[in-house]
Write a protein that holds these residues in place. Structure first.
Motif, PDB file in Angstrom:
ATOM      1  N   GLY A 119       0.764  -1.240   0.000  1.00 35.77           N
ATOM      2  CA  GLY A 119       0.000   0.000   0.000  1.00 35.77           C
ATOM      3  C   GLY A 119       0.794   1.290   0.000  1.00 35.77           C
ATOM      4  O   GLY A 119       0.206   2.376   0.008  1.00 35.77           O
ATOM      5  N   LEU A 120       2.130   1.214  -0.027  1.00 32.08           N
ATOM      6  CA  LEU A 120       2.912   2.450  -0.005  1.00 32.08           C
ATOM      7  C   LEU A 120       2.689   3.284  -1.263  1.00 32.08           C
ATOM      8  O   LEU A 120       2.820   4.508  -1.238  1.00 32.08           O
ATOM      9  N   ASP A 121       2.367   2.622  -2.365  1.00 28.91           N
ATOM     10  CA  ASP A 121       2.199   3.338  -3.635  1.00 28.91           C
ATOM     11  C   ASP A 121       0.776   3.852  -3.848  1.00 28.91           C
ATOM     12  O   ASP A 121       0.470   4.439  -4.886  1.00 28.91           O
ATOM     13  N   SER A 122      -0.102   3.653  -2.850  1.00 31.01           N
ATOM     14  CA  SER A 122      -1.490   4.104  -3.022  1.00 31.01           C
ATOM     15  C   SER A 122      -1.936   5.062  -1.911  1.00 31.01           C
ATOM     16  O   SER A 122      -3.123   5.298  -1.743  1.00 31.01           O
ATOM     17  N   LEU A 123      -0.975   5.613  -1.180  1.00 33.89           N
ATOM     18  CA  LEU A 123      -1.310   6.531  -0.089  1.00 33.89           C
ATOM     19  C   LEU A 123      -1.772   7.877  -0.643  1.00 33.89           C
ATOM     20  O   LEU A 123      -1.168   8.423  -1.564  1.00 33.89           O
ATOM     21  N   LYS A 124      -2.846   8.398  -0.056  1.00 33.01           N
ATOM     22  CA  LYS A 124      -3.347   9.719  -0.421  1.00 33.01           C
ATOM     23  C   LYS A 124      -3.694  10.469   0.861  1.00 33.01           C
ATOM     24  O   LYS A 124      -4.291   9.892   1.775  1.00 33.01           O
ATOM     25  N   VAL A 125      -3.330  11.740   0.913  1.00 29.99           N
ATOM     26  CA  VAL A 125      -3.579  12.489   2.144  1.00 29.99           C
ATOM     27  C   VAL A 125      -3.833  13.957   1.834  1.00 29.99           C
ATOM     28  O   VAL A 125      -3.246  14.520   0.901  1.00 29.99           O
ATOM     29  N   ASN A 126      -4.752  14.547   2.603  1.00 30.76           N
ATOM     30  CA  ASN A 126      -4.971  15.991   2.553  1.00 30.76           C
ATOM     31  C   ASN A 126      -4.106  16.642   3.627  1.00 30.76           C
ATOM     32  O   ASN A 126      -4.197  16.270   4.807  1.00 30.76           O
ATOM     33  N   LYS A 127      -3.268  17.571   3.216  1.00 35.66           N
ATOM     34  CA  LYS A 127      -2.352  18.211   4.147  1.00 35.66           C
ATOM     35  C   LYS A 127      -2.952  19.538   4.620  1.00 35.66           C
ATOM     36  O   LYS A 127      -3.150  20.455   3.815  1.00 35.66           O
ATOM     37  N   LEU A 291      -2.231   8.680   7.467  1.00 37.92           N
ATOM     38  CA  LEU A 291      -1.330   7.776   6.750  1.00 37.92           C
ATOM     39  C   LEU A 291      -1.311   6.388   7.365  1.00 37.92           C
ATOM     40  O   LEU A 291      -1.354   5.372   6.647  1.00 37.92           O
ATOM     41  N   LEU A 292      -1.268   6.322   8.700  1.00 37.43           N
ATOM     42  CA  LEU A 292      -1.217   5.011   9.348  1.00 37.43           C
ATOM     43  C   LEU A 292      -2.546   4.273   9.224  1.00 37.43           C
ATOM     44  O   LEU A 292      -2.566   3.039   9.156  1.00 37.43           O
ATOM     45  N   HIS A 423       5.824   9.344   0.034  1.00 35.20           N
ATOM     46  CA  HIS A 423       5.300   8.340  -0.896  1.00 35.20           C
ATOM     47  C   HIS A 423       3.817   8.560  -1.202  1.00 35.20           C
ATOM     48  O   HIS A 423       3.239   7.812  -2.000  1.00 35.20           O
ATOM     49  N   ALA A 424       3.219   9.553  -0.556  1.00 32.47           N
ATOM     50  CA  ALA A 424       1.776   9.754  -0.709  1.00 32.47           C
ATOM     51  C   ALA A 424       1.468  10.836  -1.733  1.00 32.47           C
ATOM     52  O   ALA A 424       2.247  11.769  -1.944  1.00 32.47           O
ATOM     53  N   GLU A 425       0.322  10.688  -2.333  1.00 28.07           N
ATOM     54  CA  GLU A 425      -0.221  11.751  -3.171  1.00 28.07           C
ATOM     55  C   GLU A 425      -0.927  12.734  -2.233  1.00 28.07           C
ATOM     56  O   GLU A 425      -1.904  12.372  -1.579  1.00 28.07           O
ATOM     57  N   SER A 426      -0.405  13.951  -2.133  1.00 34.19           N
ATOM     58  CA  SER A 426      -0.940  14.891  -1.144  1.00 34.19           C
ATOM     59  C   SER A 426      -1.529  16.125  -1.817  1.00 34.19           C
ATOM     60  O   SER A 426      -1.115  16.528  -2.905  1.00 34.19           O
ATOM     61  N   ALA A 427      -2.502  16.705  -1.131  1.00 35.89           N
ATOM     62  CA  ALA A 427      -3.137  17.935  -1.607  1.00 35.89           C
ATOM     63  C   ALA A 427      -3.319  18.859  -0.415  1.00 35.89           C
ATOM     64  O   ALA A 427      -3.772  18.430   0.650  1.00 35.89           O
ATOM     65  N   ASP A 428      -2.935  20.120  -0.581  1.00 37.39           N
ATOM     66  CA  ASP A 428      -3.093  21.096   0.494  1.00 37.39           C
ATOM     67  C   ASP A 428      -4.568  21.459   0.642  1.00 37.39           C
ATOM     68  O   ASP A 428      -5.272  21.699  -0.345  1.00 37.39           O
ATOM     69  N   VAL A 429      -5.021  21.481   1.887  1.00 36.37           N
ATOM     70  CA  VAL A 429      -6.417  21.826   2.189  1.00 36.37           C
ATOM     71  C   VAL A 429      -6.425  22.903   3.258  1.00 36.37           C
ATOM     72  O   VAL A 429      -5.847  22.722   4.330  1.00 36.37           O
ATOM     73  N   ALA A 430      -7.061  24.029   2.955  1.00 37.84           N
ATOM     74  CA  ALA A 430      -7.151  25.125   3.922  1.00 37.84           C
ATOM     75  C   ALA A 430      -8.102  24.742   5.044  1.00 37.84           C
ATOM     76  O   ALA A 430      -9.194  24.224   4.806  1.00 37.84           O
ATOM     77  N   MET A 431      -7.669  24.970   6.276  1.00 40.50           N
ATOM     78  CA  MET A 431      -8.485  24.706   7.459  1.00 40.50           C
ATOM     79  C   MET A 431      -8.291  25.832   8.451  1.00 40.50           C
ATOM     80  O   MET A 431      -7.225  26.463   8.485  1.00 40.50           O
TER      81      MET A 431
END
Length: 445
Positions: A119-127, A291-292, A423-431
């Protein structure tokens, strides 16, 4: 030494170890002679009592000590010979002992699961991208003021934010219920100390007012009798007080470690720095959880039962400490604690902790992750800056091997999160800061 290993489950093993009686006898004689050289027996000079007297008085304990020593000493060689590696603390069971039989024992233990990280190649996260605003600083200063507020008679009907003292009695279908009565009870309106219907019903009433209010209990209320029910409360208001916030004067500034010469601007700067640190920790916690969670879902693994049991024990111990059970005047034994706090309360959290511990360990091993000294220093300084005297705390960390190990563990944890983020595909999200903190609370609940 004869060794035989058997599988008793997916990750459980039992190791049968046989030690010749001659080896046991040699160890026993060595131990009994050692006891004889130190024993003080009435009627004999120290170390001069006959061996028969020593054996009669100390033989049983010397045999038990010999058995324990031989099991402890032989186990590492036995598992090497069997080619297994325990994943937890073994449990020993004595099967036979000299003089009529060899010393034979069975060690029950778990082994660690073997798996390949997925699963390391399929991580996605909103930063989260969070700006500390003046409104955030204002809110923190207001919170500091509330912590030092004074309550004074309001001389008016109650409003949200007031502190009232009330008498009340709750009835369900016209009958009082257990726990539904109170006299001279303080309640801060809007603070969530009581059910919302009860708090809001007091608003608009003055000292001496007596009235009846309908109060709804939520469907998940802890009392089965009251879940989802609506009760009738008879309420009398004893007094109404309003909060008086302190001025931001020299006393207030000094109480928060700000010099009078720095004034309110210095207080605002200190608050902004504190909020920045809180934001950075919350962002790290948010990313770690996201991520975890994904890594755990991608890697369903069998868990060693003993690891889960040990983690349940740690979680229970932490809760006992926090709840003050160990400080009760009447000592609570372990069986009572387990009845009050059964394993089922902690099992889900324990299994998650063990799973993530195994995944992180494999990640660190497979990718040779290490916490750099610069990251260790950064973590240490960040922890120290939360206290009034950071230099003193840093000196303590550097003088304590255990404290530095904890710092390095946190630094390695950050290294793992940084690796996963890379390793994750990340996108910045305003909070907003409040949104970030609320999301972090939900993820750790």
């Amino acid at each position: 030494m004869e060794v035989n290993v058997e599988s008793t489950g997916a990750l459980t093993r039992q190791l049968r170890v046989e030690i010749p009686a001659e080896e046991f006898e040699q160890e026993y004689q060595r131990r009994i002679r050692q006891v004889a050289s130190q024993a003080r027996i009435p009627g004999f000079r120290p170390g001069k009592a006959p061996l028969t007297v020593i054996q009669r008085q100390f033989g049983q304990s010397a045999r038990a000590d010999t058995i324990n020593e031989l099991m402890r000493r032989s186990f590492p060689d036995a598992i090497n010979k069997a080619g297994v590696s325990p994943g937890g603390v073994p449990r020993f069971e004595l099967e036979s002992e000299p003089p009529t039989n060899p010393l034979t024992y069975i060690a029950h233990f778990d082994v660690l699961p073997e798996f390949t990280l997925q699963g390391l190649d399929s991580l996605k996260v909103n930063k989260p991208c969070v700006e500390i605003t003046e409104a955030d600083v204002d809110h923190l200063i207001k919170t500091l003021q509330k912590a030092r507020r004074q309550w004074t008679a309001a001389n008016r009907p109650a409003e949200m934010g007031d502190q009232c003292r009330i008498d009340f009695i709750g009835k369900l279908d016209g009958e009082p219920f257990e726990g539904g009565k109170g006299e001279d009870v303080a309640v801060e309106l809007g603070a969530g100390q009581f059910l919302p219907d009860l708090e809001s019903s007091i608003v608009g009433h003055d000292v001496g007012d007596a009235f009846t209010a309908n109060v709804s209990f939520p469907d998940d209320y802890q009392n089965e009798q009251l879940k989802g029910k609506t009760a009738e409360f008879e309420i009398k208001v004893r007094d109404v007080k309003s909060a008086q916030l302190p001025e931001i004067d020299s006393a207030f500034l000094n109480a928060h470690g700000v010099s009078e010469s720095s004034g309110e601007a210095g207080l605002r700067e200190k608050c902004r720095n504190a909020l920045t640190n809180e934001r950075d920790k919350a962002v790290q916690s948010y990313l770690k959880t996201e991520l975890l969670d994904q890594l755990e879902k991608a890697n369903p693994i069998e868990l060693p039962p003993s690891r889960v049991e040990q983690e349940i024990g740690r979680l229970r111990s932490d809760m006992v400490t926090r709840s003050g059970l160990e400080k009760m005047e009447r000592k609570v034994d372990q069986d009572q604690i387990r009845q009050i706090l059964p394993d089922t309360i902690f099992e889900e959290q324990a299994r998650r902790r063990v799973t993530l511990g195994l995944l992180i360990s494999e990640l660190v091993r497979e990718h040779d992750l290490k916490a750099s000294e610069s990251r260790v220093k950064s973590v240490m300084e960040r922890l120290a800056n939360e206290y009034e005297n950071p230099e003193e705390l840093i000196r303590y960390y550097r003088s304590s091997a255990e404290a530095m190990d904890n710092v390095r563990s946190l630094a390695l944890e950050e290294e793992v999160v940084s690796f996963l983020l890379g390793h994750a595909e990340s996108a910045d999200v305003a909070m907003s800061l409040e949104e970030l903190l609320q999301s972090t609370k939900r993820s750790t609940a």
